[in-house]
Structures are given as structure tokens and as C-alpha cells.
Motif scaffolding. Structure first.
Motif, mmCIF file in Angstrom:
data_model
loop_
_atom_site.group_PDB
_atom_site.id
_atom_site.type_symbol
_atom_site.label_atom_id
_atom_site.label_comp_id
_atom_site.label_asym_id
_atom_site.label_seq_id
_atom_site.Cartn_x
_atom_site.Cartn_y
_atom_site.Cartn_z
ATOM 1 N N GLY A 63 65.719 38.108 19.103
ATOM 2 C CA GLY A 63 64.090 39.266 19.279
ATOM 3 C C GLY A 63 63.821 39.750 17.811
ATOM 4 O O GLY A 63 62.624 39.883 18.218
ATOM 5 N N ASP A 64 64.920 39.936 16.934
ATOM 6 C CA ASP A 64 63.467 40.202 16.084
ATOM 7 C C ASP A 64 64.050 39.069 14.460
ATOM 8 O O ASP A 64 63.912 38.025 15.094
ATOM 9 N N SER A 65 64.243 39.027 13.650
ATOM 10 C CA SER A 65 64.244 37.844 12.716
ATOM 11 C C SER A 65 65.986 37.443 12.933
ATOM 12 O O SER A 65 66.575 38.674 13.404
ATOM 13 N N ILE A 102 72.827 41.021 12.096
ATOM 14 C CA ILE A 102 73.183 42.398 11.715
ATOM 15 C C ILE A 102 73.635 43.320 13.386
ATOM 16 O O ILE A 102 74.362 43.929 12.948
ATOM 17 N N ALA A 103 72.733 42.900 14.109
ATOM 18 C CA ALA A 103 72.929 43.452 15.185
ATOM 19 C C ALA A 103 73.833 43.884 16.190
ATOM 20 O O ALA A 103 74.956 44.358 16.751
ATOM 21 N N ALA A 104 73.901 41.918 16.043
ATOM 22 C CA ALA A 104 75.584 41.630 16.574
ATOM 23 C C ALA A 104 76.341 41.994 16.429
ATOM 24 O O ALA A 104 77.420 42.803 16.391
ATOM 25 N N ILE A 137 77.725 45.499 23.612
ATOM 26 C CA ILE A 137 75.946 45.178 23.866
ATOM 27 C C ILE A 137 75.711 47.047 23.414
ATOM 28 O O ILE A 137 74.266 47.024 22.509
ATOM 29 N N ARG A 138 76.190 47.880 23.882
ATOM 30 C CA ARG A 138 75.484 48.150 23.934
ATOM 31 C C ARG A 138 75.785 49.172 22.142
ATOM 32 O O ARG A 138 74.214 49.952 21.453
ATOM 33 N N LYS A 139 76.676 49.011 21.206
ATOM 34 C CA LYS A 139 76.603 49.069 19.742
ATOM 35 C C LYS A 139 75.233 48.298 19.322
ATOM 36 O O LYS A 139 75.002 48.704 17.994
ATOM 37 N N ALA A 140 75.136 46.983 19.429
ATOM 38 C CA ALA A 140 74.322 45.962 18.827
ATOM 39 C C ALA A 140 73.151 46.801 19.002
ATOM 40 O O ALA A 140 72.117 46.417 18.401
ATOM 41 N N LEU A 141 72.780 47.717 20.414
ATOM 42 C CA LEU A 141 71.521 47.976 21.150
ATOM 43 C C LEU A 141 71.140 49.262 19.937
ATOM 44 O O LEU A 141 70.138 49.102 19.618
ATOM 45 N N GLU A 142 72.339 50.155 19.242
ATOM 46 C CA GLU A 142 71.613 50.993 19.000
ATOM 47 C C GLU A 142 72.021 50.735 17.576
ATOM 48 O O GLU A 142 70.854 50.880 17.011
ATOM 49 N N LYS A 143 72.529 49.662 16.896
ATOM 50 C CA LYS A 143 71.770 49.270 15.700
ATOM 51 C C LYS A 143 70.423 48.901 15.823
ATOM 52 O O LYS A 143 69.806 49.529 14.509
ATOM 53 N N GLY A 144 69.747 47.724 16.769
ATOM 54 C CA GLY A 144 68.940 47.878 16.705
ATOM 55 C C GLY A 144 67.614 48.982 16.779
ATOM 56 O O GLY A 144 66.400 48.652 15.663
ATOM 57 N N PRO A 179 62.498 45.053 20.492
ATOM 58 C CA PRO A 179 63.248 44.537 21.663
ATOM 59 C C PRO A 179 64.409 43.950 21.777
ATOM 60 O O PRO A 179 64.267 42.530 21.368
ATOM 61 N N LEU A 180 65.392 44.247 21.306
ATOM 62 C CA LEU A 180 66.817 43.114 21.696
ATOM 63 C C LEU A 180 67.069 42.697 22.509
ATOM 64 O O LEU A 180 67.271 43.093 24.022
#
Lengths: 141, 141, 141, 141
Positions: free
Chosen positions: D118-120, D126-128, D12-19, D26-27
Motif C-alpha cells: 500500500g505504501d513504499s 516496517i508495518a508488517a 493485522i490490527r497492529k500492522a494497520l495501526e502502525k500504518g 491505506p494498507l
């Protein structure tokens, strides 16, 4: 900032007034809070009995997705199965067409939504915006 | 005879006024038509977000069963499984306690119901009756 | 005032820490916003797979009714059919026992709820309160 | 091998960081186990309230069908009624678009799924993937 009942009433009255001014069919208007919960609703005499659910559905999808009716309709036109799936997640309560209008505070945060139904979707949205603006708030169709 | 929107508004306003006069907690009031469909609803500032469903549930069971909240509660106390089964049939929308009040016309026909929630069930019913009587209609608690 | 993600994380971490300190079984903790929607959730290793729904149910009923788990349990003990009916209205999502804790801001307004499950209901509530207080907020068990 | 809570947090943290790195909206990120049950979830400040259901729906369909979001979308494009029918079976919880990413262990067995919204849809995926890879696991978009 939350939409007070006093403001919700004003939104509804002004939306209904706009409808009469434009000679629309009898309208139904709901105001939801930032969590998608009903603050106030009115159905004009002569409107069909099931209008609460349609008004709520327009506004509910807007709040839950953070996406107003026009954007929801565009997504539904492009990807019908996506909006159908979204409806599964949200308990079948989403009506993805204009007339669901997001309400924002001065900082741009979504503080609720208005749902109008009774005439054409575009006219419904015009009436909703008239109500929102009369209450001193910003709407996104 | 049907409950007009004008009358539904009066019911709601007077029920809310009664609540303030009695110093009740913030109330939520719904008015349903003879088919159990929403005509109007208002939730006072400070009320919990889920109050629409409770108000609707009190009034909905009243209309659908032709039995006001007090009678529904008596039946639930005597035969809980019966009211649970009724809720299965009515989609889980029935709240069988006082605060669901039947509205009758001069000939005694049910023309709708009012649902009030927010304080004790008994106080909710008093507020509902105040609204119904102020609108010149007869209520059955 | 809304519960930020940063604060929700702190609530969860401190609730889990409290559980380990008290040598409770593995806990699951959810933080909901003022509309009953999930902000954050964590389930400790070894907890049963269905714990999300229980944690959510404890917190969801608290927000929707504006009534914490202890008060919900008292109502369920006194009037089981009422809480069963409430569950029909709220889609079967309410778990009316301690471990559902209301979160209030400094003015006393409900800004969300925390749901903890995994040990006894009373211990769940203690862990939830530890998290809420560590985040500088006020809880109501 | 199961996804531990420690690893779910890292995803989760790294996916949010990528976002944030990609300047996405906001994801919201959920991590489900091999049975489709929630391990952890976080919704960033500013995201719409209904995002939990969308994130869960993307990941849930992935686990339950053993088919990631991209493959589900292809099937929905080719045969919309099939994915609608699948949703009937799975209680309306499947969102068949990218952003639902399968998580596999070193032998290739599915041990869970990540859902991002949250985004496209493509950016969500990509964030996941960024989160899954940062946790030392293999993802399938």
C-alpha cells in the motif's frame, strides 16, 4: 458513483474524435469500472485485431494498482522485475505504459479507468484524457 | 467484407433496444470480427460485472467453430466432454449456449459473431438477431 | 455504497459466532467487494489449508454473475457444461454451491458477496446470512 | 507451532495501526501459514482493489522460498531471470520486494509469513514487523 454506460459511450466517442482531430492512427478505447471490469469498448476500422487486450491491459493495471500508466511505466523502468511479477499476480493482463488513465469522482475516489491504444503511448493518453474530460470527469494520466 | 465499427455500434444499439422493448434484464452485447477479436462491446447499467466474459464466450465459440450457440448447445448436451475439450483448446473462452449468433455476409461467409447475455439464453439470442438484422446483415442463431 | 472494512469484519465475526453456536466445523469466511475483490478473510483454527480458494470461489461467482450460490447450483444441476464453461471464462475461480451469498444495499444493488466454507453448503449459507444481517445488510442465498 | 487465527488478527490490527501512526497510505495485510495458505487478510478502505494479490505475492514467495522480501529483491536485482523463472514454477504468485516478512517461532522455524502492501515497500515492511512483534513473534524482513 459509478461510470454509467451513457458516460462510457461519451468517453469513447470523444477520445476517438480527438484521435481524428490529431490525425492519429486508428484507436481502440476501453472503459473499465472500479473493479476492473469492462463497461464499453470500441475499435476503429483499420486497427489491428489484438487491440482489445492492449487497451484493457492499460486500464486494468491502472484500476487494480490504483496507479495510472505513467506511474506504472516509471516503476517498470526502475524495477522491471516488479511489474513482471505484478503481471503474474494479475494474470498477465497489465500493460504498464501511458494510455491507461485513472478516472476519479469529485471526491477523488477511483471509479474506473480508460485504456487507449493505437498511436504512441503519449498520444493515446491525450485522447483518453479528452474523452474523460468531455464526460465531465477527472483523469489521471 | 468486414463488420465496420459503424455497423457494430448499430448492432449493439438495436440489440439493447430490443431488450428494453421485451422488458429483459440489463443486457451486455459484444461484436467480434471474423478472427474472433472484439470490435465493440457495451454493458448496460445494472448488469453484473462479469458479463463481458460471458458475452465474449458466446460469440467466440461461434466464430472459432463456425457453429452458432444453438448448435454448440446441442453438441454439449449430446457430448459434454467434447465441448469441455474444445474449451481446453480455446483457452476456456467458449460458452456453448444460445446468445452466440453467427453473422454472415450476402454470400454466406462468416464475417463475425454477436454475443448477448443478461436474460435467458433464448431471449439473449432474440436480441442479438434484432441487432444483426437492423444492421442489414444475416444472423444464424 | 461500498462494504467498509469495519462492516466486513463484523460480517466475518458474526458468521464465525453463528458457526460456533450451531456447532459447525471450523469455518472460513471471505467478504468480496462489488468487483469481486477481497476485502477481508479469516480461516478458523483446524480448517483445511485450502479453504481460502473455496470461500473465494463461492463469493466470486456470485458477484461476477450476479447470481447467488443456490441459483448457481440449480443451473449447474440443469446444465453442468454451462457452469463448467463459465469457470473457464472466470479463470476457474467459481464454486457454484450455497455458501456464496450476495450482499445488497437498500436499493437492491449488489455491493459484494460473502463466501463461507467448512461445514455443509446449507449450513455455510446460514452462517453467511447471520453475518450479513448482523452488519445491517441484506443477503441473497 | 502454528500461527493461530487469534494471533493472525493481532498481527493485522497492529500492522494497520502502525500504518496509521506513520501516516502511510491505506494498507492491506495478509497472514499466511507455513504452507503458504491464507489465514487472514484485511484491506483498508481506500486501498486499490487488487491489493490482495500483491500482499499475498509478497508473503507467498517468502514462505515458498524460505527467503524474506529483502533477500528476494536482492536476488531479483542480481538475477532477474531467476526470480522470473521461480514465478513460473510458483504460478506467477511471487512479488519479490520488501513487505514480505517471514515469521519464525522461538526455535527459528518458519511458521508463516506476513505480506503488507500500500505504501513504499520499505514502509510496508516496517508495518508488517510491528504487527509480528506485537503478536510476540519474530520476523525477518
Amino acid at each position: 458513483m459509478a461510470i454509467s454506460l451513457r458516460r462510457a459511450r461519451m468517453i469513447i466517442r470523444k477520445a476517438l474524435e480527438k484521435g481524428r482531430e490529431m490525425q492519429l492512427k486508428p484507436l481502440s478505447v476501453v472503459v473499465l469500472d472500479a473493479g476492473g471490469h469492462v463497461i464499453a469498448f470500441e475499435r476503429e476500422d483499420g486497427a489491428a485485431p489484438g487491440r482489445f487486450g492492449i487497451a484493457q491491459g492499460k486500464a486494468y493495471g491502472s484500476v487494480m494498482l490504483g496507479m495510472a500508466g505513467t506511474a506504472q511505466m516509471a516503476r517498470a523502468e526502475a524495477q522491471a522485475y516488479f511489474m513482471a511479477a505484478v503481471n503474474g499476480v494479475y494474470g498477465g493482463k497489465v500493460i504498464p505504459v501511458p494510455g491507461g488513465v485513472l478516472v476519479r469522482d469529485k471526491k477523488g475516489a477511483v471509479i474506473g479507468a480508460v485504456g487507449v491504444t493505437g498511436d504512441s503511448s503519449d498520444n493515446d493518453a491525450i485522447a483518453a484524457m479528452a474523452g474523460i474530460e468531455a464526460a465531465g470527469l477527472a483523469g489521471e494520466i
